[in-house]
Design an enzyme around this catalytic site. Structure first.
Site, PDB file in Angstrom:
ATOM      1  CG  MET A 137      -3.875  -8.508  -0.703  1.00 39.10           C
ATOM      2  SD  MET A 137      -4.948  -8.619   0.675  1.00 39.10           S
ATOM      3  CE  MET A 137      -6.457  -7.907   0.037  1.00 39.10           C
ATOM      4  CG  HIS A 182      -3.783  -5.833  -9.321  1.00 43.85           C
ATOM      5  ND1 HIS A 182      -5.007  -6.778  -9.362  1.00 43.85           N
ATOM      6  CD2 HIS A 182      -3.538  -5.496  -7.903  1.00 43.85           C
ATOM      7  CE1 HIS A 182      -5.510  -6.613  -8.428  1.00 43.85           C
ATOM      8  NE2 HIS A 182      -4.682  -6.031  -7.376  1.00 43.85           N
ATOM      9  CG  MET A 241     -10.376  -1.360 -13.316  1.00 44.30           C
ATOM     10  SD  MET A 241      -9.476  -2.203 -14.318  1.00 44.30           S
ATOM     11  CE  MET A 241     -10.105  -1.511 -15.579  1.00 44.30           C
TER      12      MET A 241
HETATM   13  P1  AMP Z   1      -4.638  -5.381  -3.728  1.00 43.75           P
HETATM   14  O1  AMP Z   1      -4.252  -6.634  -4.578  1.00 43.75           O
HETATM   15  O2  AMP Z   1      -5.810  -4.616  -3.675  1.00 43.75           O
HETATM   16  O3  AMP Z   1      -4.021  -5.381  -2.533  1.00 43.75           O
HETATM   17  O4  AMP Z   1      -3.888  -4.175  -4.725  1.00 43.75           O
HETATM   18  C1  AMP Z   1      -2.557  -4.348  -4.978  1.00 43.75           C
HETATM   19  C2  AMP Z   1      -1.759  -2.948  -5.540  1.00 43.75           C
HETATM   20  O5  AMP Z   1      -2.731  -2.683  -6.622  1.00 43.75           O
HETATM   21  C3  AMP Z   1      -2.014  -1.925  -4.287  1.00 43.75           C
HETATM   22  O6  AMP Z   1      -0.855  -1.228  -4.484  1.00 43.75           O
HETATM   23  C4  AMP Z   1      -3.374  -1.076  -4.974  1.00 43.75           C
HETATM   24  O7  AMP Z   1      -3.191   0.111  -4.518  1.00 43.75           O
HETATM   25  C5  AMP Z   1      -3.073  -1.181  -6.557  1.00 43.75           C
HETATM   26  N1  AMP Z   1      -4.514  -1.080  -7.189  1.00 43.75           N
HETATM   27  C6  AMP Z   1      -5.515  -1.879  -6.902  1.00 43.75           C
HETATM   28  N2  AMP Z   1      -6.548  -1.343  -7.610  1.00 43.75           N
HETATM   29  C7  AMP Z   1      -5.828  -0.285  -8.529  1.00 43.75           C
HETATM   30  C8  AMP Z   1      -6.336   0.363  -9.578  1.00 43.75           C
HETATM   31  N3  AMP Z   1      -7.757   0.521  -9.945  1.00 43.75           N
HETATM   32  N4  AMP Z   1      -5.636   1.282 -10.276  1.00 43.75           N
HETATM   33  C9  AMP Z   1      -4.348   1.346  -9.929  1.00 43.75           C
HETATM   34  N5  AMP Z   1      -3.711   0.656  -8.866  1.00 43.75           N
HETATM   35  C10 AMP Z   1      -4.752  -0.440  -8.132  1.00 43.75           C
END
Ligand code: AMP
Length: 280
Positions: free
Chosen positions: A32, A39, A186
């Site tokens: 997102m 990410h 994070m």
């Molecule tokens: P989001 O943009 O929050 O929807 O996250 C996109 C992807 O990044 C999802 O698969 C999340 O699980 C992953 N993600 C978010 N934060 C972290 C993190 N701190 N460590 C590893 N992966 C993450």
């Protein structure tokens, strides 16, 4: 060279088809946006697996309830594109909402079991929104691999089940949680924390790790109390679950388990989880 941006599913399919015609494998990294090192770690993992990497940037409205932060969710498209380019992403898919959900859109994907309890207790439409948009992204891109973070552990389980049940042949990969130096996982939503809240935030991970060493009921309750004592305003849950089925378990565990938590700190709802090894 500027990174390639694709905004339509037709454009995405054409780009992926051209790679496939050249015999190349493809990985998808759904996000997102408002990218951080968590990410980027997912990009780095799939770069080693696939010949081509597509990342998506889409703040998915169907996973936000009306009271949640869709309108204020942090965004930085220019910065995100620069980060993807620096990590060697081949193309970024940025559909607008009408491309994903055209007028008349009427289908949703609900995963029972994994999509219930834990975060679903307080975010009842969340996993249905996630499963719907991720199934669409997988069908639109049809990648060999897609990767998701363990930080969102229940989401990872929901997506694995969904891909299996819908016969989507993409291999679902998981990336470990990337943390700040003080242990805070994070998250794009960490931007909501005030400096004082930011100092308190690592307590969530610290208490989970402490309890995970011997996650008895009293130890889990003590972790919850310590999180509130530190300044979190409320706790949605701190729970021990089987790492694969996500069913509730009690210590000592005989199979790998996960201690998962969600708690509110100021305007931010923070989630985290840590592995619990079986007793030897
Ligand atoms: P989001 O943009 O929050 O929807 O996250 C996109 C992807 O990044 C999802 O698969 C999340 O699980 C992953 N993600 C978010 N934060 C972290 C993190 N701190 N460590 C590893 N992966 C993450």
């Amino acid at each position: 060279m500027a990174i390639e941006v694709v905004t339509t599913r037709v454009g995405l399919r054409e780009r992926v088809a051209s790679w496939r015609a050249a015999g190349e494998t493809v990985a998808l990294v759904p996000t997102m946006g408002f990218l951080h090192d968590g990410h980027m770690s997912l990009v780095d993992i799939v770069k080693d697996k696939a010949d081509r990497v597509v990342a998506s940037l889409f703040v998915n409205p169907t996973q936000f309830s009306p009271s949640e932060d869709l309108a204020t969710y942090p965004r930085d498209q220019e910065g995100d594109l620069a980060k993807f380019a620096a990590h060697g992403v081949d193309a970024v898919y940025i559909p607008d909402v009408s491309e994903m959900y055209p007028t008349g859109f009427a289908t949703s994907v609900a995963v029972s079991g994994f999509g219930e309890g834990l975060c679903a207790e307080t975010r009842p439409i969340f996993f249905q929104g996630v499963a719907t948009v991720v199934s669409k992204l997988l069908i639109q891109c049809w990648p060999d691999y897609a990767i998701f973070g363990e930080k969102d552990y229940q989401q990872l389980c929901v997506i694995r089940r969904m891909a299996l049940d819908l016969d989507i042949p993409t291999q679902i990969l998981a990336g470990p949680t990337v943390r700040e130096a003080d242990g805070l996982a994070m998250s794009s939503r960490n931007a909501y924390l005030t400096p004082e809240e930011r100092r308190v935030a690592p307590v969530l991970n610290r208490e989970l790790l402490k309890a995970a060493a011997n996650p008895t009921r009293p130890a889990i309750a003590a972790a919850g109390a310590a999180i509130l004592d530190a300044g979190f305003r409320s706790i949605d849950y701190v729970e021990l679950r089987d790492a694969e089925s996500l069913q509730p378990v009690t210590a000592p565990v005989s199979r790998p388990a996960r201690l998962l938590a969600a708690a509110w700190l100021g305007k931010a709802r923070l989630i985290d989880n840590v592995a619990v090894a079986p007793a030897t």
